[in-house]
Design an enzyme around this catalytic site. Structure first.
Site, short mmCIF file in Angstrom:
data_model
loop_
_atom_site.label_atom_id
_atom_site.label_comp_id
_atom_site.label_asym_id
_atom_site.label_seq_id
_atom_site.Cartn_x
_atom_site.Cartn_y
_atom_site.Cartn_z
N TYR A 51 0.84 -1.20 0.00
CA TYR A 51 0.00 0.00 0.00
C TYR A 51 0.88 1.26 0.00
O TYR A 51 1.55 1.56 1.00
CB TYR A 51 -0.95 0.03 1.20
N1 LIG Z 1 -6.43 -8.13 1.01
C1 LIG Z 1 -6.68 -7.47 -0.10
O1 LIG Z 1 -6.34 -7.90 -1.21
C2 LIG Z 1 -7.43 -6.16 -0.02
C3 LIG Z 1 -7.99 -5.61 -1.19
C4 LIG Z 1 -8.68 -4.39 -1.10
C5 LIG Z 1 -8.79 -3.76 0.14
N2 LIG Z 1 -8.21 -4.30 1.27
C6 LIG Z 1 -8.32 -3.62 2.60
O2 LIG Z 1 -9.65 -3.16 2.79
C7 LIG Z 1 -9.65 -1.75 3.01
C8 LIG Z 1 -10.93 -1.14 2.51
O3 LIG Z 1 -11.12 -1.48 1.16
P1 LIG Z 1 -12.18 -0.78 0.21
O4 LIG Z 1 -11.85 0.67 0.15
O5 LIG Z 1 -12.26 -1.58 -1.02
O6 LIG Z 1 -13.54 -0.99 1.07
P2 LIG Z 1 -14.95 -0.36 1.28
O7 LIG Z 1 -15.06 0.00 2.70
O8 LIG Z 1 -15.98 -1.28 0.71
O9 LIG Z 1 -15.02 0.95 0.36
C9 LIG Z 1 -14.59 2.20 0.80
C10 LIG Z 1 -15.21 3.26 -0.08
O10 LIG Z 1 -16.63 3.23 0.10
C11 LIG Z 1 -17.09 4.53 0.14
N3 LIG Z 1 -18.30 4.64 0.95
C12 LIG Z 1 -18.56 4.12 2.16
N4 LIG Z 1 -19.79 4.49 2.56
C13 LIG Z 1 -20.30 5.27 1.61
C14 LIG Z 1 -21.52 5.97 1.44
N5 LIG Z 1 -22.46 5.96 2.38
N6 LIG Z 1 -21.70 6.70 0.32
C15 LIG Z 1 -20.74 6.73 -0.63
N7 LIG Z 1 -19.55 6.12 -0.53
C16 LIG Z 1 -19.35 5.40 0.57
C17 LIG Z 1 -15.98 5.29 0.85
O11 LIG Z 1 -16.15 6.62 0.52
P3 LIG Z 1 -15.33 7.84 1.12
O12 LIG Z 1 -13.99 7.76 0.47
O13 LIG Z 1 -16.13 9.01 0.67
O14 LIG Z 1 -15.27 7.66 2.61
C18 LIG Z 1 -14.74 4.62 0.30
O15 LIG Z 1 -14.29 5.27 -0.88
C19 LIG Z 1 -8.36 -1.25 2.36
O16 LIG Z 1 -7.92 -0.01 2.89
C20 LIG Z 1 -7.43 -2.38 2.72
O17 LIG Z 1 -7.00 -2.25 4.07
C21 LIG Z 1 -7.56 -5.51 1.19
#
Ligand SMILES: NC(=O)c1ccc[n+]([C@@H]2O[C@H](COP(=O)([O-])OP(=O)(O)OC[C@H]3O[C@@H](n4cnc5c(N)ncnc54)[C@H](OP(=O)(O)O)[C@@H]3O)[C@@H](O)[C@H]2O)c1
Length: 310
Positions: A51
């Site tokens: 990351y």
């Molecule tokens: N192991 C792996 O391969 C892997 C892969 C991907 C991710 N990850 C981990 O998981 C974490 C989170 O991943 P993710 O970002 O994919 O997860 P997520 O929590 O599903 O998505 C986050 C996004 O959702 C948006 N969101 C949440 N609530 C919302 C709402 N009410 N209205 C509009 N948008 C909303 C957020 O917006 P805002 O930006 O506006 O807050 C953010 O951009 C990463 O940081 C990492 O630590 C691991």
């Protein structure tokens, strides 16, 4: 906050995802999000060597130093991600050790709590991988080990081998899981593993906890509420749109309309209150309000849960 035990670790059920910390989310904002998450009772920070090529881990390391917080948080980090941009697999002992040492340096700690392999290399027998991870545990570099984007079948094979040899087993998995039904072929990266019927049955059987990434489906249900299906990006349509997701959205949006609770918070309830597989949703957030919104998922009445989960 809800809590669980990951082996000997007392962990909050909601984990904080930190992939953009220090890059697209500036350090000062990241510090504010980390403070707010701790104030809300959270203690499980998810990061990875890849990351920001170490910047996420460095941001957490700097925050822990400035708050004296290392003992108050659990750190889950990941290594052995395929090379970028060649995508060549890197699950050799040398690669794992190089990533582990870089992570410890970046985080400014001598030991992490959970060390994940970020991907699998199914061409490698588990007998080549598990002894390496076991050595990291015995050397005190990580307390526990986990598998990210491994199929449950490979995890079971790895743990069967480890058990027979007296080695450390994987204690936790990390895959993509949210309230939508994920279209495998629509995923932006085909090396990711998403929850489906086979994976779910495997975790219901082996009882391994799952740290769920993309747990809010990137806000999918809130976007549908605001602008309907047509307003979704092409990537979201490809990843999530199908009859099962639409049926689920109908229930979530009807409860949201009745209660005023955010669809994203309601969607998290599907993971938090799953009776057969223990989920620890990882939250991606860029503002504190999103944390408050997500926390609503832990405060739902029996009636709302019955409607959602029936
Ligand atoms: N192991 C792996 O391969 C892997 C892969 C991907 C991710 N990850 C981990 O998981 C974490 C989170 O991943 P993710 O970002 O994919 O997860 P997520 O929590 O599903 O998505 C986050 C996004 O959702 C948006 N969101 C949440 N609530 C919302 C709402 N009410 N209205 C509009 N948008 C909303 C957020 O917006 P805002 O930006 O506006 O807050 C953010 O951009 C990463 O940081 C990492 O630590 C691991």
């Amino acid at each position: 906050m809800l809590y669980t035990h990951l082996q000997s670790l007392k962990s909050s059920r909601l984990s904080l995802g930190t992939a953009p910390f220090g890059t697209t989310i500036p350090r000062e904002t990241a510090f504010r999000l980390l403070d707010a998450y701790i104030d809300a009772g959270g203690n499980l920070l998810d990061t990875a060597a890849v990351y920001g090529f170490g910047v996420s881990e460095q941001t957490i390391g700097a925050w822990m130093a400035s708050r004296g917080a290392r003992d108050r948080v659990l750190i889950s980090t990941k290594g052995a991600h395929p090379a970028i941009p060649s995508w060549e697999k890197r699950i050799t002992e040398a690669d794992i050790r190089a990533d582990m040492e870089a992570s410890l340096r970046n985080l400014n700690t001598s030991c992490v709590d959970i060390y994940f392999l970020h991907r699998d290399d199914e061409a490698l027998p588990v007998s080549e991988i598990m002894p390496v991870l076991d050595r990291l545990v015995r050397e005190g570099k990580t307390r526990y080990i986990g598998a990210s984007n491994w199929t449950v079948a490979r995890i079971n094979a790895a743990n069967a081998f480890a058990r027979a040899e007296g080695l450390t087993e994987f204690s936790v998995s990390q895959i993509m899981w949210n309230a939508a039904c994920i279209n495998r072929d629509g995923l932006y990266d085909q090396t990711l593993v998403a929850m489906d019927g086979t994976e779910y049955a495997g975790y219901a059987e082996n009882r391994m906890p799952v740290m769920a990434y993309t747990s809010q489906a990137q806000g999918l249900f809130s976007f549908i509420q605001k602008g309907g299906y047509d307003s979704l990006s092409d990537a979201m349509k490809a990843t999530y749109l199908n009859d099962t997701t639409r049926r689920r959205a109908e229930i979530i949006l009807s409860v949201a309309a009745e209660t005023g609770i955010s669809p994203t918070a309601l969607s998290l309830a599907y993971l938090l209150y799953d009776h057969r597989v223990e989920a620890l949703p990882i939250l991606g957030i860029s503002k504190v309000e999103r944390l408050t919104e997500a926390a609503e998922a832990m405060d739902l009445s029996e009636e709302i849960l019955m409607t959602l989960l029936s």
